[in-house]
Design a protein around this motif. Structure first.
Motif, PDB file in Angstrom:
ATOM      1  N   ALA B  82       1.061  -1.464  -0.081  1.00 54.38           N
ATOM      2  CA  ALA B  82       0.294  -0.336  -0.109  1.00 54.38           C
ATOM      3  C   ALA B  82       0.829   1.147   0.328  1.00 54.38           C
ATOM      4  N   ARG B  83       1.916   1.198   0.793  1.00 55.39           N
ATOM      5  CA  ARG B  83       3.289   2.113   1.044  1.00 55.39           C
ATOM      6  C   ARG B  83       3.549   2.307  -0.150  1.00 55.39           C
ATOM      7  N   VAL B  84       4.129   1.624  -1.086  1.00 56.06           N
ATOM      8  CA  VAL B  84       4.938   1.947  -2.562  1.00 56.06           C
ATOM      9  C   VAL B  84       3.534   2.240  -3.528  1.00 56.06           C
ATOM     10  N   VAL B  85       2.386   1.788  -3.620  1.00 54.60           N
ATOM     11  CA  VAL B  85       1.650   2.197  -4.682  1.00 54.60           C
ATOM     12  C   VAL B  85       1.037   3.030  -4.077  1.00 54.60           C
ATOM     13  N   THR B  86       1.229   3.802  -3.050  1.00 54.21           N
ATOM     14  CA  THR B  86       0.375   4.987  -3.108  1.00 54.21           C
ATOM     15  C   THR B  86       1.476   6.187  -3.319  1.00 54.21           C
ATOM     16  N   LEU B  87       2.763   5.635  -3.089  1.00 49.87           N
ATOM     17  CA  LEU B  87       3.752   6.733  -3.849  1.00 49.87           C
ATOM     18  C   LEU B  87       3.516   6.796  -5.494  1.00 49.87           C
ATOM     19  N   MET B  88       3.794   5.478  -5.638  1.00 51.47           N
ATOM     20  CA  MET B  88       3.712   6.090  -7.136  1.00 51.47           C
ATOM     21  C   MET B  88       2.631   6.176  -7.516  1.00 51.47           C
ATOM     22  N   MET B  89       1.427   6.671  -6.524  1.00 48.05           N
ATOM     23  CA  MET B  89       0.509   7.782  -7.305  1.00 48.05           C
ATOM     24  C   MET B  89       1.036   9.102  -7.504  1.00 48.05           C
ATOM     25  N   THR B  90       1.462   9.096  -6.294  1.00 53.07           N
ATOM     26  CA  THR B  90       1.995  10.765  -5.708  1.00 53.07           C
ATOM     27  C   THR B  90       2.690  10.772  -7.179  1.00 53.07           C
ATOM     28  N   VAL B  91       3.609  10.161  -7.111  1.00 59.67           N
ATOM     29  CA  VAL B  91       4.568  10.461  -8.508  1.00 59.67           C
ATOM     30  C   VAL B  91       4.109  10.871  -9.467  1.00 59.67           C
ATOM     31  N   SER B  92       3.180  10.119  -9.825  1.00 59.20           N
ATOM     32  CA  SER B  92       2.389  10.160 -11.383  1.00 59.20           C
ATOM     33  C   SER B  92       1.903  10.915 -10.788  1.00 59.20           C
ATOM     34  N   THR B  93       1.635  12.226 -10.121  1.00 64.27           N
ATOM     35  CA  THR B  93       1.108  13.597 -10.308  1.00 64.27           C
ATOM     36  C   THR B  93       2.032  14.770 -10.809  1.00 64.27           C
ATOM     37  N   ILE B  94       2.805  14.626  -9.872  1.00 59.77           N
ATOM     38  CA  ILE B  94       4.151  15.170 -10.143  1.00 59.77           C
ATOM     39  C   ILE B  94       4.399  14.494 -11.988  1.00 59.77           C
ATOM     40  N   LEU B  95       4.500  13.682 -11.933  1.00 61.92           N
ATOM     41  CA  LEU B  95       4.596  13.045 -13.808  1.00 61.92           C
ATOM     42  C   LEU B  95       3.337  13.742 -14.628  1.00 61.92           C
ATOM     43  N   VAL B  96       2.487  13.655 -14.551  1.00 62.51           N
ATOM     44  CA  VAL B  96       1.428  14.764 -15.713  1.00 62.51           C
ATOM     45  C   VAL B  96       1.996  15.797 -15.570  1.00 62.51           C
ATOM     46  N   LEU B  97       2.929  16.650 -14.435  1.00 65.52           N
ATOM     47  CA  LEU B  97       3.248  18.038 -14.513  1.00 65.52           C
ATOM     48  C   LEU B  97       3.679  18.347 -16.292  1.00 65.52           C
ATOM     49  N   ALA B  98       5.025  17.190 -15.735  1.00 68.18           N
ATOM     50  CA  ALA B  98       5.829  17.443 -16.047  1.00 68.18           C
ATOM     51  C   ALA B  98       5.903  16.892 -17.828  1.00 68.18           C
ATOM     52  N   LEU B  99       5.092  15.827 -17.611  1.00 64.23           N
ATOM     53  CA  LEU B  99       4.410  15.333 -19.335  1.00 64.23           C
ATOM     54  C   LEU B  99       3.762  17.025 -20.686  1.00 64.23           C
TER      55      LEU B  99
END
Lengths: 542, 377
Positions: B82-99
């Motif tokens: 759960a910890r790692v999955v939520t971390l990946m989700m958090t990273v994805s929000t930054i990723l969207v902005l970067a993309l």
């Protein structure tokens, strides 16, 4: 002070002089309403109201209003009226009076001398008004310069200097003129508003209490106008949209098409007791009545797709940020990124979807690209609201759970998430209401033709099929362009005259589409707001 | 100077060491099986992302591996997963902005190269878009100048701010300080619903009612004025201003207001001399965010403006509405290709960068305000 012998209690009574100020407030309210009605062309400037020409009526009322305001101020200065004025009306009143008189002065200057002279005259008049407001005691300063404005405007109207046929050509390369139809109501509106403010101050007896009353009058007027604007907007759309929506509609048993409900192998065929072709048909040559069913279904699938994409991501990220992460550079970066995403213009999301998603999903506009683009838009909204909801869960809950010896995730799952659920649900519903009405992002990523035949209504669930080559699952329904309500409305507007070949009454069709869109979006908002009230009340009683 | 750099360097080094230590602790504490599942999940998710970027049809393979790894981890080692999955989700929000940043910039490069201008013998890419007011995608010389659209956006935004800022702040004062609870319960949802009315509905009403009306009132040739687009956009930005400003006003500590009232001021005096100055930064952040909304507003501008990318004459002529940065994208995406499409992306970049700066600025202001009130909020 003249009324020094009177007690505070007596001053609260309505005396004759107070009544003058109250009448002035009432006249300005009436004028405010009249000028809005005149702007909306409900009362003609060239016509007459109750036998009196409109312009003369407005002029007479303005003179009366300005006269009452000035009389009250002078009366107060001569100590005939008991008030508690300050030594000066203050800079705010000075700037307001100076600004308005500057506008009047440059207007007059423009007619008389023109060019740079207009600005000089305007500045001169404005400066005099500013000085006349700021220098004398408050009862003169806040009434005479401001009361003189409606008097002047009223006299201009009464003498016919600015009659119903007045036109002033601005003389610009791209021509535009100021006409009486616009200038008279707008001048009345502003004069009435500022005189009403001065009258309210006078009614409060100037000083701190007077300013309080004057400011409250304006603030209440502003709030009232916003609510009235909303009401008029919705009511207008409903009135214009209902005829189109109900074209060919039938009510009564057996009127509608039959629908089959299937549950656990039991099938039940029901004939709906109503038939509304506008929301049940597509567009086809042989239809009696045309409708927007494909657009409605498209909107529903769009919302479903966006929610499926954004809600898990947003809630998961919110869990990590509130429960696992320590506050630092990383959380700060995420915060900046989400707020940046929240304020990114919707058309930029559309461009991004066009450049990033469209080439990756079949190289054409598709429902799936639209879903994910809207999902990107929904993501920051979900994240921000979920995070707020989780932060408002008291730490005692977490500590109590941790004391039972369970691990962090179990605490999150069985304590934090249930407690934060109301906030998350409300945030998601309100966010969905917002993206359901977005046009710009789907313009570039999803939308197809203006009219979609009813036979092409997307059927996502029936569209799934398995294939032998990667990616193994295919769904052509997801990969084709379709329509959605906001895009449909945009297409109807831009299609212009060409619409007549497809639908009998294009205007009714457009308004009905706007109404259906408004109903869909506002129902999301109604559900969201109602959910918030329900949960808040429940929390309060616990 | 060097001392500063050294301090920063040592800070970074310390931070890195701390990270490494945390990572090592995490590896030590976690069971090997859980660790393996998590590593596989993260690795294959990364591979999925790369595959998606490269438009590979094999993307689905690492994706299925990731799902399988997460599924296994979820059943056997839920806490770590759960910890790692939520971390990946958090990273994805930054990723969207970067993309978003990468893709809209990338698409706009060709036209920036095409629109180079020479200044003092140095060729500056993209400069010609900002010094010549000509946009013509058809006849020679083909030029994609942004000047007319920037002018339009500025006109609309200024008018919209003049509408939204005073009305919005007054409404926020009303909601947070003045309104009795009953009235508040009616007005607040009203403002929220106002935010929910789709922009295309505003645009439609503006197009069918307001534009023809304005055109007869001012004797204008044709339809479409910056004045009325600005007013409509201002009304659309109003709810943003109201809700953010209301938050700022109600975050002023009650003790400050009571202290003022206790020395015998009126409510209005308390508002103007205590509440508004204290919340000034928050209120200005609200106005800034409203400006951001107004800049990005698309549909109302698209259907109400004329769609002719040129400057008005004279420049302050508000009775003619030509084109804004947003509306040119929405109007021309259909038949644009090649350089013209890239020019639309330049408009998108200008919008995105402006609004991002506004967003970061208002966040900085809000952060300053939170600092000022310390722990009281």
């Amino acid at each position: 002070m003249a009324g020094a012998t009177r007690t505070e209690l007596v001053r609260q009574d309505t005396s004759g002089t107070d009544a003058v100020a109250a009448v002035a407030v009432a006249i300005s309210a009436l004028l405010f309403g009249l000028s809005i009605v005149a702007l909306a062309d409900l009362v003609s400037i060239t016509g007459s109201v109750a036998g009196v020409p409109t312009v003369s009526l407005l002029g007479a009322m303005l003179v009366l209003l300005g006269g009452a305001v000035m009389a009250f101020g002078v009366g107060s200065r001569l100590e005939a009226v008991s008030t508690t004025p300050d030594t000066t009306a203050g800079l705010v009143a000075g700037v307001a009076a100076g600004g308005l008189w500057f506008a009047v002065g440059s207007g007059i200057g423009n007619v008389l001398v023109g060019g740079l002279g207009a600005a000089v005259v305007g500045l001169l008049v404005g400066a005099v008004a500013f000085a006349a407001t700021v220098i004398p005691r408050e009862d003169i300063g806040s009434t005479v310069p401001i009361g003189a404005l409606p008097v002047l405007t009223g006299l201009v109207f009464l003498t016919g200097t600015l009659g119903p046929e007045w036109v002033f050509d601005l003389g610009w390369e791209q021509g535009a003129s100021l006409t009486a139809e616009f200038v008279i109501p707008v001048a009345t509106l502003f004069s009435a508003m500022i005189a009403g403010w001065a009258a309210a101050k006078a009614y409060g007896g100037f000083g701190a209490r007077g300013r309080h009353l004057g400011a409250y009058t304006l603030v209440y007027l502003n709030a009232l106008s916003i609510v009235a604007f909303l009401f008029v907007l919705v009511a207008f759309t409903v009135v214009k949209g209902v005829p189109g929506l109900l074209t060919g509609a039938q009510f009564g048993p057996g009127a509608g098409p039959s629908t089959t409900l299937g549950l656990f192998g039991l099938e039940l065929s029901v004939r709906l007791p109503f038939s509304v072709p506008f929301v049940m048909n597509g567009v086809a040559l042989l239809n009696d009545y045309q409708g927007v069913l494909p657009a409605i279904v498209g909107t529903v699938w769009l919302v479903v797709g966006a929610v499926l994409f954004a809600v898990p991501l947003g809630v998961g990220a919110a869990v990590f940020l509130t429960e696992y992460a320590e506050r630092g550079r990383f959380t700060q970066a995420v915060e900046v990124a989400t707020n940046g995403l929240w304020s990114t213009p919707s058309i930029v999301f559309g461009l991004f979807g066009f450049a990033f998603l469209v080439p990756r999903f079949g190289n054409g506009k598709s429902l799936l690209s639209g879903m994910i683009t809207l999902g990107f838009m929904l993501l920051p909204l979900v994240l921000i609201t979920s995070r707020e909801a989780m932060l408002s869960v008291p730490d005692e809950y977490r500590d109590a759970s941790a004391a039972l010896g369970v691990n962090k995730w179990q605490t999150v799952r069985s304590v934090v998430l249930p407690a934060a659920l109301p906030g998350v649900v409300t945030g998601v519903i309100l966010g969905v209401g917002r993206i359901a009405g977005e046009t710009a992002p789907i313009l570039l990523t999803m939308a197809g033709g203006t009219f979609i035949p009813g036979s092409q209504t997307v059927d996502v669930i029936g569209g799934f099929e398995f294939t032998a080559s990667p990616p193994f699952v295919a769904n052509p329904e997801l990969l084709q362009a379709t329509s959605a309500l906001p895009y449909q409305l945009f297409a109807l507007i831009t299609a212009g005259v060409g619409l007549g070949e497809n639908v009998a009454n294009p205007d009714e069709f457009r308004w009905a589409t706007a109404l259906v869109l408004l109903m869909v979006v506002l129902s999301f908002y109604a559900i969201g707001i109602a959910a918030r009230y329900y949960f808040r009340r429940k929390l309060r009683y616990e | 100077m060097t001392a500063d750099t050294e301090r920063v360097a040592s800070g970074v080094r310390g931070g890195l060491q701390r990270r490494v230590r945390q990572g090592r602790d995490f590896v030590d504490e976690t069971e090997p099986a859980a660790l393996a599942a998590v590593v596989v999940a993260v690795g294959s998710m990364g591979a999925t992302f790369v595959g998606f970027l490269l438009v590979s049809s094999l993307t689905v393979l690492p994706f299925m591996v990731a799902i399988a790894a997460i599924g296994y981890g979820w059943i056997r080692h839920q806490d770590v997963t759960a910890r790692v999955v939520t971390l990946m989700m958090t990273v994805s929000t930054i990723l969207v902005l970067a993309l978003i940043i990468v893709f809209i910039f990338m698409e706009s490069i060709p036209v920036i190269a095409y629109e180079s201008a020479t200044v003092f013998g140095v060729s500056v890419p993209g400069l010609r878009m900002f010094i010549e007011p000509r946009w013509d995608a058809v006849s020679e010389p083909v030029r994609y100048s942004m000047v007319p659209m920037i002018h339009g956006t500025v006109m609309v935004t200024v008018i919209a701010t003049a509408v939204a800022a005073p009305l919005g702040v007054a409404a926020a004062l009303f909601l947070s300080e003045i309104a009795p609870p009953m009235v508040r319960e009616v007005v607040k949802p009203g403002v929220e619903i106002l935010a929910g009315i789709p922009s295309i509905v505003y645009g439609f009403i503006g197009f069918t009612i307001l534009s023809p009306w304005a055109s007869t009132q001012f004797d204008i040739n044709g339809q479409g004025t910056y004045l009325f687009v600005g007013i409509v956009v201002g009304l659309m930005a109003l709810p943003t201003v109201v809700s953010v400003a209301e938050d700022a006003l109600s975050s002023v500590p009650e003790s400050m207001k009571s202290g003022s009232l206790a020395i015998g001021t009126t409510d209005w005096q308390t508002m103007t001399s205590i509440t508004l100055p204290a919340a000034f930064s928050g209120v200005s952040a609200a106005v800034l965010l409203g400006v951001g909304r107004a800049i990005g507003e698309t549909m109302a501008a698209t259907v109400m403006l004329r769609g002719v990318p040129r400057l008005t004459d004279p420049l302050y002529n508000v009775f003619y509405g030509q084109e804004t940065l947003t509306s040119i994208i929405a109007r021309n995406y259909g038949d644009a290709d090649g350089l013209q499409m890239d020019a639309l992306f330049v408009a998108g970049v200008i919008l995105f960068v402006t609004v991002l700066i506004i967003s970061i600025g208002s966040q900085y202001i809000e952060w300053r305000m939170r600092e000022k009130f310390g722990g009281e909020i």
